[in-house]
Design an enzyme around this catalytic site. Structure first.
Site, PDB file in Angstrom:
ATOM      1  N   HIS A   1     -67.312  -3.823  73.809  1.00  0.00           N
ATOM      2  CA  HIS A   1     -67.020  -5.199  73.377  1.00  0.00           C
ATOM      3  C   HIS A   1     -65.671  -5.601  73.952  1.00  0.00           C
ATOM      4  O   HIS A   1     -64.622  -5.360  73.349  1.00  0.00           O
ATOM      5  CB  HIS A   1     -67.011  -5.261  71.843  1.00  0.00           C
ATOM      6  CG  HIS A   1     -66.845  -6.646  71.294  1.00  0.00           C
ATOM      7  ND1 HIS A   1     -67.287  -7.011  70.045  1.00  0.00           N
ATOM      8  CD2 HIS A   1     -66.288  -7.767  71.832  1.00  0.00           C
ATOM      9  CE1 HIS A   1     -67.000  -8.276  69.819  1.00  0.00           C
ATOM     10  NE2 HIS A   1     -66.378  -8.761  70.899  1.00  0.00           N
TER      11      HIS A   1
ATOM     12  N   GLU B   1     -69.187 -12.530  62.421  1.00  0.00           N
ATOM     13  CA  GLU B   1     -67.753 -12.463  62.736  1.00  0.00           C
ATOM     14  C   GLU B   1     -67.077 -13.574  61.938  1.00  0.00           C
ATOM     15  O   GLU B   1     -66.083 -13.360  61.261  1.00  0.00           O
ATOM     16  CB  GLU B   1     -67.575 -12.683  64.249  1.00  0.00           C
ATOM     17  CG  GLU B   1     -66.143 -12.854  64.707  1.00  0.00           C
ATOM     18  CD  GLU B   1     -66.021 -13.334  66.164  1.00  0.00           C
ATOM     19  OE1 GLU B   1     -67.055 -13.720  66.762  1.00  0.00           O
ATOM     20  OE2 GLU B   1     -64.906 -13.336  66.695  1.00  0.00           O
TER      21      GLU B   1
ATOM     22  N   ASP C   1     -61.852  -6.208  72.581  1.00  0.00           N
ATOM     23  CA  ASP C   1     -62.225  -7.633  72.563  1.00  0.00           C
ATOM     24  C   ASP C   1     -61.576  -8.405  73.725  1.00  0.00           C
ATOM     25  O   ASP C   1     -62.188  -8.552  74.780  1.00  0.00           O
ATOM     26  CB  ASP C   1     -61.873  -8.255  71.215  1.00  0.00           C
ATOM     27  CG  ASP C   1     -62.781  -9.421  70.825  1.00  0.00           C
ATOM     28  OD1 ASP C   1     -63.686  -9.737  71.594  1.00  0.00           O
ATOM     29  OD2 ASP C   1     -62.579 -10.003  69.729  1.00  0.00           O
ATOM     30  N   ASP C   2     -60.372  -8.915  73.507  1.00  0.00           N
ATOM     31  CA  ASP C   2     -59.664  -9.721  74.519  1.00  0.00           C
ATOM     32  C   ASP C   2     -58.250  -9.137  74.641  1.00  0.00           C
ATOM     33  O   ASP C   2     -57.277  -9.742  74.168  1.00  0.00           O
ATOM     34  CB  ASP C   2     -59.590 -11.176  74.053  1.00  0.00           C
ATOM     35  CG  ASP C   2     -60.974 -11.755  73.808  1.00  0.00           C
ATOM     36  OD1 ASP C   2     -61.658 -12.078  74.792  1.00  0.00           O
ATOM     37  OD2 ASP C   2     -61.378 -11.847  72.630  1.00  0.00           O
TER      38      ASP C   2
HETATM   39  N1  ADE Z   1     -64.819 -15.062  73.169  1.00  0.00           N
HETATM   40  C1  ADE Z   1     -63.978 -14.094  73.491  1.00  0.00           C
HETATM   41  N2  ADE Z   1     -63.719 -13.311  72.451  1.00  0.00           N
HETATM   42  C2  ADE Z   1     -64.441 -13.778  71.418  1.00  0.00           C
HETATM   43  C3  ADE Z   1     -64.622 -13.395  70.083  1.00  0.00           C
HETATM   44  N3  ADE Z   1     -64.037 -12.310  69.558  1.00  0.00           N
HETATM   45  N4  ADE Z   1     -65.410 -14.142  69.318  1.00  0.00           N
HETATM   46  C4  ADE Z   1     -66.029 -15.208  69.823  1.00  0.00           C
HETATM   47  N5  ADE Z   1     -65.915 -15.604  71.070  1.00  0.00           N
HETATM   48  C5  ADE Z   1     -65.129 -14.894  71.872  1.00  0.00           C
HETATM   49 ZN    ZN Z   2     -65.770 -10.686  71.246  1.00  0.00          ZN
END
Ligand code: ADE
Ligand code: ZN
Length: 353
Positions: free
Chosen positions: A22, A204, A282-283
């Site tokens: 992820h 989420e 994630d990011d």
């Molecule tokens: N785009 C990038 N990261 C995300 C996340 N955690 N939830 C929803 N959209 C995303």
């Molecule tokens: Zn995500």
């Protein structure tokens, strides 16, 4: 990656070999590279201060900057460079060995960037990173939930038409609360017919019911995040009994959903409920983290010692969309490395057992 013997549990956690399932490509662009690409393409940024480019507190503010980062990726070289840097960072900072990485095709194609430019650039960066760091990466094309269903269907068709071997799946991201999963049933069905594996962000920022919709109506094989599943004991029991994999992300969600104390993050309760959880970044650059940092922060917060850490890592191997021989090879390699690290950890005074 720092080498040599480990001297602390923190180092152990960063050094453990990792699988991540992820991680959003666009959310891995270094702030310094974002600033350079913006200069290259004449994109105006909200601040000159590189250290403040990734400042936000809600998922909606985050998604705005995510789109701005995406808008600076235009040429094949931009995609190749950023994909390479993304994997180099994972390998250097967290001993990343295998990643299945999301990308959002429509954030690029809607600006006139051809799908082929995007996919070929990503693949070039991925192959170069594997050659230099030994880290493997596969790609998952994500539906952007704020798109309409026709746009998502067309995206799936385009992905299927220019499919490199690295492109193995379809996922879905964007803000969950306003756009429920059933909106994209047809796109998921088409992807499945085309041979793509399926996953989706769910529960989420939406109800537990979204997890069940993803499993039953979209045919998803994994759930990305899934925290609000805890609100439904029946859904938890079903996911536990069926062995559904959840790809969880401590830092990003602690920021945008207000769980500042990781010891109280739902990830801990999900593990305690017997769900199959993996840890992911994630990011990472956009939340000032990396995959090593996620383990270094979350494992102590949930009281995980080396056995639980091993379980988290190997759950990632089981959840990965690998063929039998590839999975067995990755598992064997990671287990051997975990054995060596466990031996070193056991020799440290006061280290968790
Ligand atoms: N785009 C990038 N990261 C995300 C996340 N955690 N939830 C929803 N959209 C995303
Ligand atoms: Zn995500």
């Amino acid at each position: 990656m720092i080498t040599g013997p480990i001297t602390s549990f923190d180092q152990y956690l960063r050094r453990v070999p990792k699988v991540e399932l992820h991680c959003h490509f666009e959310g891995t662009v270094r702030a310094s590279t974002f600033a350079e690409l913006a200069r290259k393409h004449g994109t105006r940024l909200p601040t000159e201060d590189v250290g403040r480019l990734y400042d936000y507190g809600t998922i909606y503010q985050f998604l705005e900057i995510f789109a701005l980062v995406s808008s600076t990726l235009i040429d094949r070289e931009d995609f190749a460079r950023t994909a390479y840097e993304s994997l180099a960072d994972g390998a250097e900072l967290g001993n990343l060995r295998y990643r299945e990485m999301f990308f959002n095709p429509t954030l690029h194609t809607r600006r006139g960037v051809p799908m082929a430019t995007c996919v070929e650039g990503l693949v070039e960066g991925i192959r170069a990173a594997e050659a230099d760091y030994g880290v493997q990466c596969r790609l998952i094309a994500d539906i952007y939930r704020q798109d309409d269903p026709q746009t998502a269907l067309a995206m799936v068709d385009e992905v299927l038409a220019c499919r490199a071997p690295e492109v193995i799946g379809l996922g879905m991201d964007g803000a969950e609360a306003p756009d429920p999963p059933e909106k994209f049933k047809d796109a998921f069905a088409r992807a499945r017919r085309g041979g793509l594996r399926l996953t989706s962000h769910a529960a989420e920022d939406g109800p537990a019911a979204n997890v069940l919709t993803c499993l039953d109506e979209l045919g998803c094989e994994r759930v990305d995040h899934g925290y609000h599943v805890l609100a439904s004991p029946a859904a938890v029991a079903r996911c536990r009994d069926e062995g559904v994999f959840f790809t969880c992300c401590p830092t990003s969600t602690s920021v945008v959903y207000g769980w500042p104390e990781l010891s109280a993050h739902p990830i801990r309760a999900m593990v305690e409920a017997g769900l199959r959880v993996t840890l992911n970044s994630d990011d990472p650059t956009m939340f000032a983290t990396d995959i090593g940092e996620e383990y270094a922060r979350m494992c102590p917060a949930m009281g995980a010692g080396p056995q639980e850490v091993r379980r988290l890592v190997l759950t990632g191997v089981e959840a990965a969309w690998l063929g039998g021989p590839e999975r067995a090879a990755l598992r064997a390699e990671l287990e051997a490395e975990l054995d060596r690290l466990d031996e070193q950890l056991a020799g440290l005074p006061g280290a968790p057992a």
